[in-house]
Scaffold this active site. Structure first.
Site, PDB file in Angstrom:
ATOM      1  N   HIS A 164     -32.041  42.612  -7.220  1.00  0.00           N
ATOM      2  CA  HIS A 164     -32.844  41.221  -7.156  1.00  0.00           C
ATOM      3  C   HIS A 164     -32.957  40.247  -7.855  1.00  0.00           C
ATOM      4  O   HIS A 164     -33.684  39.678  -8.099  1.00  0.00           O
ATOM      5  CB  HIS A 164     -34.406  41.710  -6.794  1.00  0.00           C
ATOM      6  CG  HIS A 164     -34.756  43.202  -6.028  1.00  0.00           C
ATOM      7  ND1 HIS A 164     -34.826  42.983  -4.707  1.00  0.00           N
ATOM      8  CD2 HIS A 164     -34.422  44.640  -6.144  1.00  0.00           C
ATOM      9  CE1 HIS A 164     -34.959  44.393  -4.171  1.00  0.00           C
ATOM     10  NE2 HIS A 164     -34.720  45.199  -5.393  1.00  0.00           N
ATOM     11  N   SER A 291     -18.928  15.393 -15.180  1.00  0.00           N
ATOM     12  CA  SER A 291     -19.809  14.375 -14.082  1.00  0.00           C
ATOM     13  C   SER A 291     -19.510  12.972 -14.513  1.00  0.00           C
ATOM     14  O   SER A 291     -19.176  12.519 -15.790  1.00  0.00           O
ATOM     15  CB  SER A 291     -21.311  14.557 -14.506  1.00  0.00           C
ATOM     16  OG  SER A 291     -21.948  13.685 -14.144  1.00  0.00           O
ATOM     17  N   LYS A 297     -22.128  17.152 -19.112  1.00  0.00           N
ATOM     18  CA  LYS A 297     -21.915  18.276 -17.917  1.00  0.00           C
ATOM     19  C   LYS A 297     -20.491  18.729 -17.927  1.00  0.00           C
ATOM     20  O   LYS A 297     -19.435  17.993 -18.184  1.00  0.00           O
ATOM     21  CB  LYS A 297     -22.074  17.416 -16.500  1.00  0.00           C
ATOM     22  CG  LYS A 297     -23.542  17.285 -16.181  1.00  0.00           C
ATOM     23  CD  LYS A 297     -24.452  18.316 -16.013  1.00  0.00           C
ATOM     24  CE  LYS A 297     -24.004  19.343 -14.782  1.00  0.00           C
ATOM     25  NZ  LYS A 297     -24.735  18.572 -13.778  1.00  0.00           N
ATOM     26  N   GLU A 304     -17.377  27.026  -7.430  1.00  0.00           N
ATOM     27  CA  GLU A 304     -18.315  26.253  -6.321  1.00  0.00           C
ATOM     28  C   GLU A 304     -17.389  26.212  -4.963  1.00  0.00           C
ATOM     29  O   GLU A 304     -17.707  26.338  -4.087  1.00  0.00           O
ATOM     30  CB  GLU A 304     -18.400  25.137  -7.071  1.00  0.00           C
ATOM     31  CG  GLU A 304     -19.935  25.299  -7.764  1.00  0.00           C
ATOM     32  CD  GLU A 304     -20.442  24.213  -8.536  1.00  0.00           C
ATOM     33  OE1 GLU A 304     -21.569  23.733  -8.182  1.00  0.00           O
ATOM     34  OE2 GLU A 304     -19.745  23.227  -9.026  1.00  0.00           O
TER      35      GLU A 304
END
Ligand code: ARG
Length: 483
Positions: A164, A291, A297, A304
């Site tokens: 979980h 970024s 970043k 992804e």
């Protein structure tokens, strides 16, 4: 009006037609700009068919020789990029056949004896896919080896195992990686199985009902390597089924989808682990991007994108299933729509597997001669996270069970201990013995052994468990298996 006026427009079925196809319809129905990718399979299929036609005395040796010469020339032209693909000629099959006839005359026109584009295209797609499956299988082995290599370096690294997404029990990071090796091994098994059913010959089914020529279909199958483990020719046994079903493509897409889902799950973990919140790993700069607005970043674009591309592969599977579902026997033009999704599935899967083996296993730096890993591990961060989550609570319960408490009671006792630890903001292993004994007087000094992460890990020593001894055993098994 001369009866052959559309011959000039290269329409194969011209005599019957009283008007030429509109440009829009031509573009709508043509497939050559994507199915030209099948050219090698198309030529291989034609060579095998021609060889058999000659062996069966359906065409002469001279015609066979001309066909061989012509197809070799065409292969050269396509490889050199000088072959003129024509939209007017609709698809890869008609383009190659028309050029053959241009090169060698009547012999070229005889090649299509006893054959239809319906059995031809089904054969081409199967041959092409068979080759691609073999490439994907190699890539899956590479990826598994990369994972095993990385797992071996981190057998002793302890991370929190989750259920979980809550800290559950400590596990070895190596063990965690080996879970994915199991998944990719099953993906490979599935593909081996799909390959068996893909590797069967439709040629000889002709348009749909078979043909009146005395074809030797088994001979063609053997020539094309469509044979089983015993070397027996594998031939589609029903002509209607042979030309019309694309279940092999659907099966492949299903296997590819499952494999991409595994990649996607792994991606999700890499993305989480790389976040500042987890801080478990870093991914080498060559697999990340920055970024344009936030200078701090570093984004895990590769995982992804892989997660995103999984959607597209699963989508192709849905597309193929839907393409097939309403089709009556036998061939329908709908089937032309099988190619783009199938091609894209193969391309996406291959690129993804390649990039993941590089990212996981690292790449040989030619300058240093050292393999540079694409994933760096922060063991301290992993251990810290495991300690924060009371990951050894089950071990304390097991300890009490060994002292004679029923498990359910032990579970309840430990819940109280965890509550106390939370209140004092310490780990279970940091509670003094006197405090622990308040929960159960049977607790002794040796409890700290099982409350440590490493103690807990070592205890899980059953087959398939996370104890380092077990993990090393699995690594050995995988190495033997993967060669
Ligand atoms: N381009 C077609 C396909 O991909 C080849 C078969 C065409 N057959 C036909 N009868 N129109 O399916």
């Amino acid at each position: 009006m001369p009866h052959n006026q559309f011959d000039k427009k290269s329409q194969a079925w011209s005599a019957l037609f009283s008007e030429p196809m509109s440009d829009l319809v031509k573009r709508y129905t043509a497939s050559v700009f994507f199915d030209k990718r099948l050219w090698q399979a198309d030529i291989a299929g034609s060579l095998a068919h021609a060889e058999m036609l000659q062996a069966q005395s359906i065409i002469s040796a001279a015609d066979h020789a001309s066909i061989q010469t012509g197809l070799a020339l065409i292969a050269g032209e396509i490889e050199a990029g000088s072959f003129q693909w024509k939209l007017d000629l609709e698809d890869v099959h008609l383009n190659i056949e028309a050029r053959l006839t241009q090169l060698v005359g009547d012999a070229g026109k005889r090649l299509h004896t006893g054959r239809s584009r319906n059995d031809q295209v089904a054969t081409d797609v199967r041959l092409w896919l068979r080759g691609e499956i073999d490439l994907v299988l190699e890539l899956l082995i590479e990826l598994q080896k990369s994972l095993v290599d990385t797992a071996e370096q981190h057998v002793e690294v302890i991370m929190p195992g989750f259920t979980h997404l809550q800290v559950a029990q400590p596990v070895s990071f190596g063990h965690h990686l080996l879970a994915y090796v199991e998944m990719f091994a099953r993906d490979a098994e599935r593909l081996v199985d799909v390959r068996r059913r893909t590797n069967r010959l439709p040629l000889g089914a002709a348009a749909l009902a078979g043909t009146s020529y005395p074809l030797d279909r088994e001979r063609v199958a053997s020539t094309l390597g469509m044979v089983d483990d015993q070397g027996q020719a594998c031939v589609c046994q029903n002509s209607l089924d042979a030309v019309s079903d694309r279940d092999f493509a659907i099966e492949f897409s299903a296997a590819a989808s499952i494999c991409m889902v595994h990649i996607s799950r792994f991606s999700e973990e890499l993305i989480l682990w790389m976040s500042q919140t987890f801080g478990f790993i870093r991914i080498a700069d060559r697999f990340t991007t920055g970024s344009s607005i936030m200078p701090q970043k570093k984004n895990p674009d590769v995982p992804e994108l892989a997660r995103g591309k999984t959607g597209r592969v699963v989508g192709h599977l849905m597309g193929l299933l839907t393409l097939m579902k309403g089709q009556p026997l036998a061939y329908n033009k709908d089937n032309q729509e099988d190619k783009e999704p199938l091609f894209d599935t193969v391309d996406t899967l291959k690129d993804t597997l390649r990039i993941f083996s590089e990212m996981v296993g690292g790449q040989l730096n030619p300058a240093s001669g050292v393999k540079e890993g694409g994933i760096g591990v922060h063991p301290e961060a992993m251990e810290r996270a495991a300690l924060r989550g009371y990951a050894t609570a089950t071990d304390l319960a097991d300890y009490l069970v060994k002292k004679g408490l029923p498990f359910r009671d032990a579970h309840e006792t430990v819940a109280h201990a965890v509550k106390a630890a939370i209140a004092h903001q310490v780990d279970l292993s940091e509670l003094p013995l006197a405090v622990l004994q308040q929960f159960n007087p049977g607790i002794e000094k040796d409890v700290y052994q099982c409350l440590s992460l490493r103690g807990s890990l070592n205890e899980r020593n059953t087959l398939g468990g996370t104890a380092p001894t077990q993990v090393r055993r699995q690594i050995q098994r995988h190495r033997l298996r993967l060669g």
